[in-house]
Design a protein around this motif. Structure first.
Motif, short mmCIF file in Angstrom:
data_model
loop_
_atom_site.label_atom_id
_atom_site.label_comp_id
_atom_site.label_asym_id
_atom_site.label_seq_id
_atom_site.Cartn_x
_atom_site.Cartn_y
_atom_site.Cartn_z
N GLU A 39 -39.62 15.02 18.72
CA GLU A 39 -40.07 16.37 18.32
C GLU A 39 -40.28 16.39 16.81
O GLU A 39 -39.89 15.47 16.09
CB GLU A 39 -39.04 17.43 18.77
N ILE A 40 -40.89 17.45 16.31
CA ILE A 40 -41.45 17.46 14.96
C ILE A 40 -40.40 17.24 13.87
O ILE A 40 -40.62 16.50 12.91
CB ILE A 40 -42.24 18.77 14.70
N ASN A 41 -39.22 17.87 14.00
CA ASN A 41 -38.23 17.73 12.94
C ASN A 41 -37.72 16.29 12.82
O ASN A 41 -37.45 15.80 11.72
CB ASN A 41 -37.06 18.68 13.18
N ARG A 42 -37.61 15.61 13.94
CA ARG A 42 -37.16 14.23 13.88
C ARG A 42 -38.24 13.34 13.27
O ARG A 42 -37.95 12.39 12.53
CB ARG A 42 -36.79 13.73 15.28
N LEU A 43 -39.50 13.62 13.59
CA LEU A 43 -40.61 12.88 12.99
C LEU A 43 -40.59 13.02 11.46
O LEU A 43 -40.77 12.03 10.72
CB LEU A 43 -41.94 13.37 13.54
N LYS A 44 -40.37 14.24 10.98
CA LYS A 44 -40.29 14.46 9.54
C LYS A 44 -39.13 13.68 8.93
O LYS A 44 -39.24 13.11 7.84
CB LYS A 44 -40.13 15.95 9.24
N ARG A 45 -38.00 13.65 9.63
CA ARG A 45 -36.83 12.94 9.12
C ARG A 45 -37.09 11.44 9.01
O ARG A 45 -36.67 10.79 8.05
CB ARG A 45 -35.63 13.22 10.04
N VAL A 46 -37.79 10.87 10.00
CA VAL A 46 -38.13 9.44 9.96
C VAL A 46 -38.96 9.14 8.71
O VAL A 46 -38.71 8.16 7.99
CB VAL A 46 -38.88 9.02 11.23
N VAL A 47 -39.96 10.00 8.44
CA VAL A 47 -40.83 9.80 7.27
C VAL A 47 -40.02 9.91 5.98
O VAL A 47 -40.12 9.07 5.07
CB VAL A 47 -41.99 10.80 7.28
N LYS A 48 -39.19 10.95 5.89
CA LYS A 48 -38.44 11.18 4.66
C LYS A 48 -37.44 10.05 4.40
O LYS A 48 -37.30 9.57 3.26
CB LYS A 48 -37.72 12.52 4.74
N ASP A 49 -36.75 9.60 5.42
CA ASP A 49 -35.79 8.51 5.26
C ASP A 49 -36.49 7.22 4.84
O ASP A 49 -35.98 6.45 4.01
CB ASP A 49 -35.01 8.29 6.56
N PHE A 50 -37.65 6.97 5.42
CA PHE A 50 -38.39 5.75 5.11
C PHE A 50 -38.80 5.72 3.63
O PHE A 50 -38.73 4.67 2.97
CB PHE A 50 -39.64 5.67 6.00
N LEU A 51 -39.24 6.86 3.09
CA LEU A 51 -39.80 6.91 1.73
C LEU A 51 -38.78 7.27 0.66
O LEU A 51 -39.12 7.31 -0.52
CB LEU A 51 -40.95 7.93 1.69
N GLN A 52 -37.54 7.52 1.06
CA GLN A 52 -36.54 8.05 0.13
C GLN A 52 -36.37 7.14 -1.10
O GLN A 52 -36.20 7.62 -2.22
CB GLN A 52 -35.20 8.22 0.83
N THR A 53 -36.44 5.85 -0.93
CA THR A 53 -36.22 4.92 -2.04
C THR A 53 -37.49 4.13 -2.37
O THR A 53 -37.41 3.06 -2.98
CB THR A 53 -35.09 3.93 -1.68
N LYS A 54 -38.65 4.66 -1.98
CA LYS A 54 -39.91 3.95 -2.17
C LYS A 54 -40.80 4.69 -3.18
O LYS A 54 -40.70 5.90 -3.35
CB LYS A 54 -40.67 3.84 -0.84
N LYS A 55 -41.68 3.89 -3.82
CA LYS A 55 -42.74 4.49 -4.64
C LYS A 55 -44.00 4.52 -3.78
O LYS A 55 -44.51 3.48 -3.37
CB LYS A 55 -42.98 3.66 -5.90
N TYR A 56 -44.48 5.70 -3.52
CA TYR A 56 -45.56 5.85 -2.55
C TYR A 56 -46.68 6.72 -3.10
O TYR A 56 -46.50 7.49 -4.04
CB TYR A 56 -45.03 6.46 -1.26
N ILE A 57 -47.85 6.58 -2.49
CA ILE A 57 -48.98 7.48 -2.72
C ILE A 57 -49.48 7.94 -1.37
O ILE A 57 -49.71 7.13 -0.46
CB ILE A 57 -50.11 6.81 -3.53
#
Length: 948
Positions: free
Chosen positions: A243-261
């Motif tokens: 569901e949507i909130n878990r999808l958002k959490r996966v994205v946020k956890d993945f990028l938490q320590t990354k430099k992204y664009i």
């Protein structure tokens, strides 16, 4: 009987409202293009809505009894109540029955279409044409496939955007790339995103294209797939079922320590941003989020308000690059235009106005046409080509998306712009008032209708549907213009919906069955009989004289007499009228009457019959006095009068001639704007006393003020708490403006103050008017330096001193004039020295010094004006020019982008000079010599010679 008719009309209005609400839910603006049945049904609803509106207006007009005290008026009133009223109501009742039958048929169709199109309602709300109709080609996706070598004019924007993205700020920045549809936002961002150097600066890259009907879950699944794929990792097994909130959490956890664009392409609404942005962590690794949008307000909100970011407004293609792109498409890769087609190419490019999509598509269309006549025919019929040429469909569809995304109440305001000619400068205040009197602006609690209209206008600007043409010195929008290609779209849709009809004077021109608003872009004199048969329900008549619009007085009278007196807007600016036709005063519903720059000499007493008029403008006419009947206009908000000096560039005292009102002008309780009125006393009526009753006044211009009027006018100011602009002309050059009794607390909202006349003493109360943005003091002839009292005004942007000061020196102190942008010093003939201390006027951009003949040197400390963009000296002394020549090395170091040395000479000063021609040549040579030696970037030599 009247109450019954009112109830029936109200019920009809409810039925029509229900049909229109269904249209909104159905997305009819989108469906009519592809479904002829829906198009026909929409037209029926629109026509019956127009007829209901006309019946309502006519009922009010024919059944409203006008008060009268004359014997004729009493008899007329009795007749209206009896025979006349019965006849009128019978006719209206008959029309109501006809309308009810039509509504019954429309309602039956409503039920059929509601079922028939229920299955495509979700598609109708989508902004993606490719999703709605597989036969339509969505050209937007092509921009993601372009190679950089195929692009034109991308170099400078690419560097600028790259610099914004790669700035050293370690915090998350959100960069919004904003511009109208077809300007190349996606192309630019994709070019930067794909750049190898940019790619190496970020560990993770995500590109997401947003559509109006996007599904949030699918969007985040796409983000996850891109992120995991970039690390050659498998996506979580259960990603499809998250569901949507878990999808958002996966994205946020993945990028938490990354430099992204991350790029979000084509964001339309703030709700889209709100739904996605929290999933992208605000870490301290220099990450970037880039969005492209057509909505400037959205871009500002997400980049400036919510994060430390930037708004990059994409500019149109410059002419050389536009020509290069056009030639590539039109001539199979060539970069230059054949000599015989250069002229027509330039005309086409002027219409495109640097819009890459238009340049590219039109170039492609013309690539199969080789003859100049074919190109000229295409250009002259561009509007028709855009409607019928299938090759132009992708451009039309893409540019129309912004229109479809508008709220319904703003759509009609946007389409109303069709009344204005090509390349017209459209003044905000005038446009807002037209929208209001047309009934397009809904009232909102806590806001005036004027404020609501300005909100609508700002929405069109923010969505890049109109272009800003002029701003004031405070950065507020004063005027707009419409891009030529967008204007063609407006014309097409306004014609389809019968909102406006443009008359260009062609013989045999066909009119709609029911003309609502008629804009004259050509002469209607020879077509009056043809026009009259279609203009019985006309609501607006607007003349555009400067592009050939014309209507004779007999034709105008005939046209108005054949209508049903429902006209609300009548704009006859520049018309060849010497009198106001009697038929105008029978227009019961008239709200807006503009007679600017006509030859009208007087206003008849019949003016009092226009009881609902809101705007009456008679500037630049020969009218010198208003009749007492004007005070009957209780709905009047804008009364614009007076005449400017025929040579406005000459600094003369009597630049404005006001109009006399020999009646109690205070009876016009609704007035918001009154310019220019004479301060006269007729019998026991004093204009300056009457002004106290105009408690809603926002703009006041008053002329011929005498010393003895000053005290009373100051007392009147105590009631004018909404006044924003005050312009005062004394009776003559030596007459004193006596404002000793003025209290600064009386005008808490004053922003603009112009005083033209003698001031015995500098009005110190000005220093407490903290909202002031502009001050003009003319012919004040002050002996004391006026700057000290102005020094600390926090919002002052413009300061103009003309014949205002008789001293030798002006000193701008450190820290003074914190926001001053423009400083004009004119005809200060005793002035010898100007001193500018460090940190004085830190934001000054324009300094103009004219006819200060005692000055011999540049202002001391001029180098302290670090932001100065324009410096002008006009009609200065020979000594000043000599010293300026000597100081040329110092002047070069100022690095002022624009320096103007000019001479505005009046031939009269040379009439007694036997060597007039030789003197003029010497002056011209001297200015050129000084300019050349100083290596001035821009030097304008103005010589206006008039031999008498």
């Amino acid at each position: 009987m009247a109450s019954i008719v009112s109830v029936v009309l109200n019920n009809l209005s409810i039925l029509i409202r229900q049909e229109i609400e269904f249209l909104g839910g159905l997305g009819a603006d989108l469906l009519v293009e592809d479904h002829p049945e829906v198009r026909s049904w929409v037209g029926q609803v629109r026509d019956v809505a127009y007829d209901v509106e006309d019946v309502l207006d006519e009922f009010v007009m024919r059944c409203t009894c006008r008060r009268s005290t004359t014997w004729y008026g009493v008899l007329r009133k009795m007749y209206t109540k009896s025979v006349g009223a019965i006849k009128a109501r019978h006719e209206i009742a008959t029309r109501i029955q006809e309308i009810k039958k039509r509504i019954k048929n429309i309602s039956d169709a409503h039920n059929r279409y509601k079922i028939q199109y229920q299955s495509i309602l979700p598609e109708a709300s989508s902004l993606s044409y490719s999703h709605r109709n597989t036969m339509q080609y969505d050209k937007r996706g092509d921009t993601l496939l372009l190679e950089e070598a195929d692009l034109v004019g991308i170099e400078v924007p690419k560097v600028e955007l790259t610099n914004l993205i790669l700035n050293v700020d370690a915090r998350l920045n959100v960069i919004s790339v904003v511009g109208m549809g077809g300007l190349g936002k996606t192309t630019l961002v994709k070019t930067v995103y794909d750049d190898d150097f940019v790619k190496t600066k970020f560990g993770h890259h995500v590109w997401i294209t947003i559509s109006e009907s996007f599904k949030l879950e699918e969007l985040f699944k796409d983000v996850i797939r891109q992120l995991f794929s970039e690390e050659n990792r498998e996506c979580p097994e259960d990603v499809d079922g998250m569901e949507i909130n878990r999808l958002k959490r996966v994205v946020k956890d993945f990028l938490q320590t990354k430099k992204y664009i991350v790029v979000f392409d084509d964001v339309w609404q703030r709700t889209h941003w709100d739904a996605i942005h929290l999933a992208f962590p605000r870490n301290q690794f220099g990450s970037r989020v880039v969005i492209t949008t057509r909505n400037l307000e959205l871009g500002k909100a997400v980049s400036v308000t919510e994060s430390r970011g930037f708004v990059y407004s994409l500019r149109p293609l410059p002419n050389p690059e536009a020509m290069q792109l056009f030639c590539r498409k039109a001539f199979s890769g060539r970069t230059s235009c054949p000599r015989d087609l250069i002229g027509i190419c330039e005309q086409i490019l002027r219409a495109c106005q640097g819009l890459p999509l238009a340049v590219e598509v039109i170039g492609s269309v013309l690539s199969t046409r080789r003859h100049k006549k074919d190109w000229e025919l295409f250009y002259n019929s561009l509007g028709t080509e855009m409607k019928r040429n299938s090759q132009l469909d992708p451009m039309m569809k893409l540019l129309s998306l912004s229109y479809y995304d508008l709220p319904n109440h703003v759509k009609i305001c946007f389409l109303y712009l069709s009344i204005f000619p090509e390349d017209a400068i459209i003044w905000n205040n005038n446009l807002a008032e037209l929208w209001i009197v047309e009934g397009f602006v809904d009232s909102v609690n806590g806001m005036t209708v004027e404020e609501v209209a300005n909100r609508y206008l700002n929405e069109l600007v923010d969505r890049c549907l109109v272009q800003v043409a002029l701003t004031d010195k405070q950065g507020r929008i004063k005027a707009i213009r419409v891009h030529d290609i967008i204007r063609h779209i407006i014309l097409l849709k306004a014609s389809e919906q019968n909102i406006t009809t443009i008359f260009r004077g062609q013989e045999g021109m066909s009119f709609p069955n029911n003309v609502r608003r008629l804009a004259l872009h050509g002469s209607i004199n020879d077509h009056s009989e043809h026009a009259q048969s279609y203009c019985k329900s006309i609501l607006s008549l607007i003349l555009w004289k400067y592009i050939g619009g014309n209507i004779s007085e007999p034709c105008l009278s005939s046209l108005l007499s054949h209508g049903r007196k429902l006209l609300k807007v009548l704009d006859l600016t520049d018309a060849e009228l010497e009198r106001i036709p009697d038929e105008i005063f029978k227009l019961f519903h008239l709200r807006y009457l503009n007679l600017d720059n006509t030859k009208v000499k007087y206003v008849p007493k019949s003016i009092g019959m226009l009881r609902y008029v809101r705007t009456l403008t008679l500037s630049e006419t020969h009218v010198t006095e208003l009749p007492a009947e004007v005070q009957k206009l209780q709905h009047l908000r804008h009364l614009i009068l007076g005449r400017l000096h025929p040579e406005p560039f000459l600094e003369t005292f009597e630049q404005v001639q006001g109009v006399k009102a020999s009646f109690r002008i205070g009876n016009l309780k609704s007035l918001q704007q009154l310019i220019y009125i004479e301060a006269v006393q007729v019998k026991n009526i004093r204009t300056v006393t009457e002004i106290a009753k105009l408690v809603h006044l926002r703009i006041l211009g008053i002329t011929k003020l005498k010393r003895e009027d000053g005290k009373e006018l100051c007392f009147s100011f105590g009631n004018l708490t909404e006044l924003c602009e005050l312009i005062v002309y004394s009776a003559n050059e030596e007459e004193v403006i006596d404002f000793r009794h003025f209290k600064s607390s009386d005008l808490p909202r004053i922003e603009k103050l112009i005083l033209v006349g003698r001031l015995e003493k500098y009005p110190e109360w000005i220093s407490s008017l903290v909202r002031l943005t502009r001050i003009d003091l003319r012919y004040s002839k002050l002996s004391d330096e006026p700057l000290e009292c102005l020094h600390d005004l926090p919002n002052l942007v413009i300061l103009n001193l003309t014949w205002a000061y008789q001293g030798e020196s002006l000193s701008f102190k450190a820290g003074g004039f914190p926001r001053l942008n423009n400083l004009h010093l004119r005809f200060l003939q005793e002035l010898r020295y100007v001193t500018i201390e460090e940190n004085a006027m830190p934001f000054l951009q324009q300094l103009l010094i004219r006819d200060c003949l005692s000055m011999e040197d540049l202002p001391v400390g001029i180098e302290n004006l670090m932001r100065l963009q324009e410096l002008e000296f006009s009609n200065m002394s020979n000594d000043f020019l000599t010293n300026l020549d000597k100081q040329r090395e110092a002047c070069k170091k100022l690095k002022i982008p624009r320096v103007v040395i000019s001479s505005y000479t009046d031939g009269r000063c040379f009439t007694n000079c036997p060597n007039f021609i030789n003197s003029l040549v010497i002056i011209r040579r001297r200015f050129r010599l000084v300019a050349r030696r100083m290596q001035i970037d821009v030097c304008m030599l103005h010589f206006s010679v008039c031999i008498h």
